[in-house]
Design a protein around this motif. Sequence first.
Motif, PDB file in Angstrom:
ATOM      1  N   LYS A 238       0.825  -1.199   0.000  1.00  0.00           N
ATOM      2  CA  LYS A 238       0.000   0.000   0.000  1.00  0.00           C
ATOM      3  C   LYS A 238       0.861   1.252   0.000  1.00  0.00           C
ATOM      4  O   LYS A 238       1.947   1.265   0.571  1.00  0.00           O
ATOM      5  CB  LYS A 238      -0.920  -0.004   1.229  1.00  0.00           C
ATOM      6  N   TYR A 284      -4.881  -2.802  -6.647  1.00  0.00           N
ATOM      7  CA  TYR A 284      -5.562  -3.525  -5.556  1.00  0.00           C
ATOM      8  C   TYR A 284      -7.012  -3.070  -5.385  1.00  0.00           C
ATOM      9  O   TYR A 284      -7.913  -3.889  -5.208  1.00  0.00           O
ATOM     10  CB  TYR A 284      -4.759  -3.322  -4.264  1.00  0.00           C
ATOM     11  N   ASP A 285      -7.235  -1.760  -5.470  1.00  0.00           N
ATOM     12  CA  ASP A 285      -8.583  -1.225  -5.251  1.00  0.00           C
ATOM     13  C   ASP A 285      -9.602  -1.803  -6.225  1.00  0.00           C
ATOM     14  O   ASP A 285     -10.773  -1.959  -5.891  1.00  0.00           O
ATOM     15  CB  ASP A 285      -8.584   0.312  -5.395  1.00  0.00           C
ATOM     16  N   ASP A 350      -2.302   1.426  -4.208  1.00  0.00           N
ATOM     17  CA  ASP A 350      -2.149   0.107  -3.583  1.00  0.00           C
ATOM     18  C   ASP A 350      -2.110  -0.947  -4.675  1.00  0.00           C
ATOM     19  O   ASP A 350      -2.921  -0.913  -5.602  1.00  0.00           O
ATOM     20  CB  ASP A 350      -3.338  -0.181  -2.661  1.00  0.00           C
TER      21      ASP A 350
END
Lengths: 830, 353
Positions: A238, A284-285, A350
Motif C-alpha cells: 500500500k 488492488y482497489d 495500492d
Amino acid sequence: MRVSLNWLNEYVDVPSDLKEFCDRLDLTGTGVEGVEVLGDAFKNVVTGKIVSKKPHPDSDHMWVTTVDVGLCNLDENQKPAPLQIVCGAQNFEEGNHVVVAMIGAVLPGDFVIKKSKLRGVESCGMNCSARELGLGSDHSGIMILPDDAPIGIPFADYMKSSDTVLDLEITPNRPDCLSMVGMAREVGAMYRMPARNPLSSMKAKIDSSPKIKQANAPATVEIADANRCARYTACVIKGVKVGPSPKWLADRVIASGTRSINNIVDVTNYILYLFGQPLHSFDYDKLLSKDGVAHIIVRGARDNEKMTTLDGEDRVLSSDMTVISTPDGAVALAGVMGGMDSEVTEETTDILLEAATFNHSCTSRTSRNLGLISEASMRYERIVDDNPIADIAQAAAALIIEVAGGSLVTFDGNDIGLVDVYKEHTKPRDLTFRVKRFRSMMGEDIPQKDIEEILGLLGCEVGEGDKADILHVVAPTYRPDLEREIDLYEEVLRLFGMDKITPTLPGGRGRNASKSLRQEKLALLNDTLRASGLNETMTYSFARADDIDVLRLPKEGLGLAVELLNPLNADQGVMRQSIIPGLLRSVSYNQNRGVKNVALYEIGTVFFAHEGKKQPIERQKVAGVLAGSMHEVSWNRNDAPFDFFDGKGVLENIAREFAIPKIRFKEANGQDAPHLQPGRGAWMLSGGTVLGWVGEIHPEVAAAFDINASVVAFELDLDQLTAVSAPARPYTDVPVFPAMNMDVAFVVDEDITCEKLTQFIQSAAGKLLESVSLFDVYRDEKRLGKGKKSMAFALCYRAQDRTLTGEEVEAVHKKMIAKVCNACGGEVRA
Amino acid sequence: MSLTDELALLQTQTLGAIEASQSVAELEAVRIAVLGKQGTLTGYLRSMGQVAPEMRAEVGKTVNTVRVVIEEALASAKQTLEAKELSERMLASSVDISMPGRAQQIGTRHLINRISDEISEIFLGLGYRVAQGPEVETDYYNFTALNAPEDHPSRGMQDTFYVKDLSGDKSGVRGESDVLLRTQTSGVQVHVMEGQQPPIYIVAPGKVYRRDVADPSHLPQFTQMEGLAIDKGLTFGDLKGTLDYFCKAMFGPDRKTRFRAHYFPFTEPSAEVDVSCGICHGEGCRFCKGTGWLEILGCGMVDPNVLRMSGIDPEEYSGFAFGVGIERVACLKYNVPDLRMLLDGDMRFLRQF
C-alpha cells in the motif's frame, strides 16, 4: 532472449573476447542471433567544457563558443584542440560542462553532424540538448553536466550506457535460460566457473522494508483446479507512488527489450528477466469486494466469457483457458496477459502482486487459440518452477518498495504478508548416469571428472551410485527437461564439446543398399522423358477447388479433394487431384513471358480423399505438356508445331522402355474425355488396364487456363505403369537371311484407321511378313474421291530359315493385296 | 613413213595428249580415241592382215609395246587426276563448322530432384536404402511418435497445414485436426521402424509443407531428405563421421563441418551442422553473413522414446537421424536468388540445369 552483458556480468564473469564467447554459445546450444552494441548511438559524442562564449557577429540570439573536448580533438601536433561551435541556446555560461556532438556523430533521427557555417561563422559540432540525444523531452536548452563531470571522454562512458546485448535463441527445452540467473549458470558451466544468484540477498531486503500490520489478510486465494495452477501467491503493497523508474532499472528493462513503463511494471519485468518468473501487478482497489478484501479465484474461463486484455483487445474466452477472477469477474488471462480494468495506472496507490505458476499446456493452448504470445506465456509454456516463487515474490515486493515507496501489508499469523496457496510441489528428480554406457554411445572416453564437474555446475547434485562408474544425479527443479538419463548425456556432451568427439563411420553388418523397384522405374521414367526432350518441373501440390471442373477432367476414380483447413489463399485451398492444372499454369507463365516452346513434365503425388477415411489415397502420376514446338527454328531444322502425335510418341517411348505388353491406344471421345479436343485424344492401355490419356487439350479449357495456343498433354498413373512393366524384354534372334521390302498404298474410306489397316495387312500377309509401317498419308478429293485417303505402307518380308525368292514374295504380296482390298473395301493406288 | 615410224609417232602424240589432259573426262576421251573400238591404235591391230607376213611379228610386237606404254601412261595419269579432282571436290564441300549441329533436344532434370538424387546416391554408397511415406500424415506420425510435446508451438495453425478429417474425429484445439500435411520427412522414420527390425539404414527424400507465405527465401512447399540409422553400437562419433563424409562428398573435399548443440524433440543429443563457407573458406564474407559457416542440416541421436514407441529397445540399439533441406542446398550450391523460381516452371530457368 536479449541478454545485456553488463547485467550478466553481475552474476558470472563474462569472457572478454566477444567473438569467442559468441562462438562458444553457438556450439553449446545457445544460438547467437544478433549482437547489438548499445551506446553506438553516441559515437563521436563527448563531454566538453565551454571555454569561451561570445555573441555571434551577425545574430542577436546565437553564440560562438569554444569548447574544450580534451584529447577527443587533436591538432596536427597531436595537442588537444578546442572546437569552435555556434550555439543558439541561452541556458549556459562559460565554464559549464556540456555534451558535444562532434563531426561524424549521428544523433537519433539520423541527424548527421557535419562541419558547417552558420551566418558566416564556422561551426565544428553541436552542443546538445537532452532531446537531441534521445534522452528525454527537455529542449529548453543544452544539457548541462555537473561541474565534476570529466572532460573529453565518450558520452556513452560518462552515462555508463555502453553495453553489449546478445540476442539469443533459447531452445524450447530450456526455460531456465529465459532468465539472467539461468544464463549466468549456463555460462558458468560453459567455462567451468561458478555463477552467483542474487535471490537470497534480494529477498532478505524485505525484512527491513516498511510494513503495515492488520488483523485480516488483505487478499484470499482460491485455486479451483490444481491442474491449472500448482501455486499462487499474492501480497499487497500500500501507498506506492507510481512514477518513472530510476535509470538503472529502466536501463535493464530497455536492454532486455521492453519499454520502460513505470516503476511498478518495470520491477515486474525486471524480476521476469532476472529469474524467469512472470509477475503481475494489479491495482488492488479494483479487485476489492464489498468486504474490503480482494478475493482471488483461479478458475477455468466460461465459454464465451469476455474480457479486455491490457493491449486493449476484447477477447472471447473458452473453457480450456484459465482466468484470474474476483467474484465480480475475470481480471486477467492467467499466464498470458492482465486485464485492462485492473491495470496499474498513475493514480494507483495500492497494488496486489501476483507470483504464480500455471499449467504449461493450458497456457500454450490459450496463447495459440488467441494468437497472443507474451513474455509471460512464453515462459509458462516452457514450465516455470514452483519452488522459488515465495522467495521471488518477496524479492519483488522489496524492490517495489525500494523504487516506489509504500509498505507491505502483513497480517495476523503471516509476518511476511504472503498469501501462498501451494497445491502441487515439484520434486527434484533422481537419475542414474552410467558412465560406461555414456562413453560407448558417444564413441569417446570422456573423463568422469568432466562429467561430474559439468553436471555440478548445471545445478545437479552428483553422488556415487552402487558402482564407481554409475553416478547418482539429482536434477534441479528449474530443469524440467532433465527427466531421463539421456537428457544428462546431452548436457555433458554439449558442454564437454561436440568438436572433441572423433568422427567415425558405422561398421554395421547385414545391411545392403539397393534401389526399390519403384525407384528403378522412376529413374527409367525420368531418363525416358528427358531423352524425349521434356524438361522436368515441379509445381504446387496445392490446387484451386474448381481446378478439376475447369479442366473438365472426368471425376471417376479421383475421390474427393483433400481440403485444407487453413490454406494460405483460395488458389491453394485443396490438394491436387491431377498434375495437369499446375502444368497448364506453367505453360501460361512461359507464354506470358514470350517463351513459346514449352515441353514440361512432372512426376508427383495426387490426392484422393474418401468420406469416412482419415487419410487420402496418394498416387504417383506422371504428366507432361507440350506447346509450341520442340526446337527453335534453326538453319537446318524447322520443326512442325506439337500435335497429338508428339504426345503419343512420348508415351510410345515410355511403353518401349517399360517393356509394357499389349500396348494400345483407344480413341477418346467427348463423353469419356471432355477435357480433350474431340478426335485428338486417346486412352493408353496395356491389355485391359487403362494407364492414362494423351491428347490435345480442348481449346476452351486451354483458354480457361489463360493459354492462347494448342497444348498437347498426357497424364499416366505411375503405379499402374510399374505394375504392368515387364522386368525385361525377351531376346529374339538377329535375322541371318536377307529381307525383301515391298511398298503398297491403299485408297480407303476415312473411317478406316491405321490400326485396322495394319491388322488386315498382318493377317493377310501371314508369317513371312516381318514388319509393316505407315510411311505416307495422302488426301486429294479430285484424284482419290471425297472421304477417301491413301495410306502407304512399307512391308518387310523375311523367312527365318532361307532366302526368299522374288516369285515367292510376289505371290504372297499379291494375295495379301487382294485380301486387304476385300476386307477394307479399298483399292490399291496405282 | 614406215609402219614402225607411224606407231612411234602415234605413241609420242598420245603420250603428249595424256600429259595435256586436265580431267578424268579428257583423259577418257584420249583413251577412246586411241584404244576405243574406233581408236587409232585399235585400227593398226585391225589392219594387221594387210601387213606383209614377214613383217607381222615385228609390227605386232611394236603395236603391243605402244599399247602397253599408252595404257600405263593412262593409268598413272588417271590416278593423278582422280586424286586432284577428289581434293578439289572436298575443298568445295567444306563447311562452316561454327554453325550449330543437328541435335535432338535432351530434356533436363529439375534442380531439386537433381540434388536429391545426388544425396541419395551418396547414401546408397554408404549402404542406405531409399524409403518413403505419405505427404498427408496423421498427427501421430508427424508429431506424437516423434516425441513432440502435445502443445509444441510447431503444431499451431500458423505453422502447420491442417486437413479436413473425413473420419469424423474432432481436434482439441480450434481449427486444428488430426490430419495434416507433413511438416517434416521424419515421420518416414517411424513408418520404417514400425515395419522393419534393425539394422536400419535409410534415407527418405520428399515434399514437406509449412505455412509460410512464398517469398524469395520461403516456400509453403519444399523438399527434405531424412536419414536414419539404427543398429547395435552406433555412436555420436558415427553420426559425426557420416555427416562429415556427406558434406565433403556434396560440397567438396576441402570443406569442413562443425556441430552445434541444438534441440529437436525426436533426437537427443541433437545438433545443427554447418559446413565451412565455400566462398571465403571460413574467413567470413557476405555469403555466410560473416560467420564463415553455412547451416546445412539438423541431426542427433534418436531419442529413446522414439525408439521405444516404434518397438525398438533403446538399451539394445542406438541410432542417429538427420534432415537436410534440399532447397537450402540448392541455394548454397547454385546461389538461386528466389526460391519461387523452383515452382514457376519457367523454361529459361529449368533448361539451365
